[in-house]
Design a protein around this motif. Structure first.
Motif, mmCIF file in Angstrom:
data_model
loop_
_atom_site.group_PDB
_atom_site.id
_atom_site.type_symbol
_atom_site.label_atom_id
_atom_site.label_comp_id
_atom_site.label_asym_id
_atom_site.label_seq_id
_atom_site.Cartn_x
_atom_site.Cartn_y
_atom_site.Cartn_z
ATOM 1 N N THR A 161 -28.901 -9.936 -9.760
ATOM 2 C CA THR A 161 -27.830 -10.095 -9.291
ATOM 3 C C THR A 161 -28.169 -8.871 -7.944
ATOM 4 O O THR A 161 -27.542 -9.015 -6.823
ATOM 5 C CB THR A 161 -26.419 -10.252 -10.044
ATOM 6 O OG1 THR A 161 -26.341 -11.063 -10.869
ATOM 7 C CG2 THR A 161 -25.388 -10.072 -8.864
ATOM 8 N N ILE A 218 -25.557 -13.570 -11.242
ATOM 9 C CA ILE A 218 -26.459 -14.495 -11.327
ATOM 10 C C ILE A 218 -27.217 -14.808 -12.606
ATOM 11 O O ILE A 218 -27.956 -13.844 -12.825
ATOM 12 C CB ILE A 218 -27.608 -14.333 -10.141
ATOM 13 C CG1 ILE A 218 -26.375 -14.336 -8.803
ATOM 14 C CG2 ILE A 218 -28.384 -15.444 -10.064
ATOM 15 C CD1 ILE A 218 -27.623 -13.885 -7.427
ATOM 16 N N GLN A 261 -30.358 -9.559 -5.289
ATOM 17 C CA GLN A 261 -30.063 -10.759 -4.396
ATOM 18 C C GLN A 261 -28.647 -10.549 -3.608
ATOM 19 O O GLN A 261 -28.323 -11.348 -2.731
ATOM 20 C CB GLN A 261 -30.040 -11.960 -5.138
ATOM 21 C CG GLN A 261 -31.503 -12.371 -5.490
ATOM 22 C CD GLN A 261 -31.584 -13.695 -6.040
ATOM 23 O OE1 GLN A 261 -30.560 -14.523 -5.857
ATOM 24 N NE2 GLN A 261 -32.760 -13.711 -6.740
ATOM 25 N N THR A 262 -27.844 -9.468 -4.001
ATOM 26 C CA THR A 262 -26.516 -9.220 -3.355
ATOM 27 C C THR A 262 -26.543 -8.102 -2.205
ATOM 28 O O THR A 262 -27.257 -7.383 -2.349
ATOM 29 C CB THR A 262 -25.239 -8.665 -4.531
ATOM 30 O OG1 THR A 262 -25.350 -9.587 -5.550
ATOM 31 C CG2 THR A 262 -24.095 -8.582 -3.765
#
Length: 199
Positions: A111, A197, A114-115
């Motif tokens: 997470t 995620i 990818q954030t």
């Protein structure tokens, strides 16, 4: 709840021993409450916020540390006696907790990577925060030494003075402290608005 002594003071002994089996039976621990909350989310199929996952990770780390201590306490017994807790059960619980922690850390790292926050990944912001904390800690220690006054008792003593402009260094520390606070606020806000995620 902490017990009251005869003199009206608070007796914290129960709280300090809440990891023991008897204390666990008296009142649910904070970890137990969070564990139920976490699995209620999973059963309902709701998406978990990153901040919740971070809290869960911290709770699991505490639990694993507690299990380690409990295993050590029940590793040996005198002949003819039984351990206070079954090591086999504790080992099983340890395996399950470590497995869950592994999955949770993987999901958190995924997470973070990818954030995006204003063109940068959350992983980058976390790395910057960690580096700034180290830098600020070193600068504060240096400033503390540089600003210490040395009393000169006689003209024959060696004069000691700061090697830097203390006021200028203090301004730099203040500016970095502000930047770090704003960065941390941005990270915390992102944690509460980002869905975890899961792989």
């Amino acid at each position: 709840m902490a017990a009251r002594t005869e003199k009206g003071g608070v007796d914290n002994r129960l709280e300090k021993n809440e990891n023991s089996p008897s204390a666990t039976q008296r009142q649910p621990s904070g970890f137990s409450v969070f564990y139920v909350f976490f699995h209620e989310i999973k059963k309902k199929g709701e998406l978990m916020k990153l901040a919740t996952a971070l809290s869960r990770r911290a709770a699991l780390q505490v639990k694993i540390s507690e299990l380690s201590r409990r295993l050590e306490s029940n590793a040996k017994v005198q002949e003819g006696q039984q351990p206070a807790e079954n090591p086999v059960d504790l080992l099983k619980e340890l395996d399950e907790s470590c497995g869950e922690l592994e999955e949770l850390i993987a999901a958190i790292n995924l997470t973070n990577s990818q954030t995006m926050v204003k063109g940068e990944t959350l992983s980058r912001l976390l790395a910057r925060r960690d580096a700034q904390k180290l830098r600020l800690g070193a600068l504060r220690g240096f400033l503390s030494e540089a600003s210490n006054k040395v009393t000169r008792y006689s003209n024959s003593e060696i004069l000691i003075h700061s090697t830097v402009d203390v006021q200028e260094q203090q301004k730099q520390v203040d500016d970095l402290s502000k930047d770090l606070r704003l960065l941390d606020e941005k990270i915390q806000e992102t944690n509460w608005t980002t869905e975890l995620i899961e792989q």
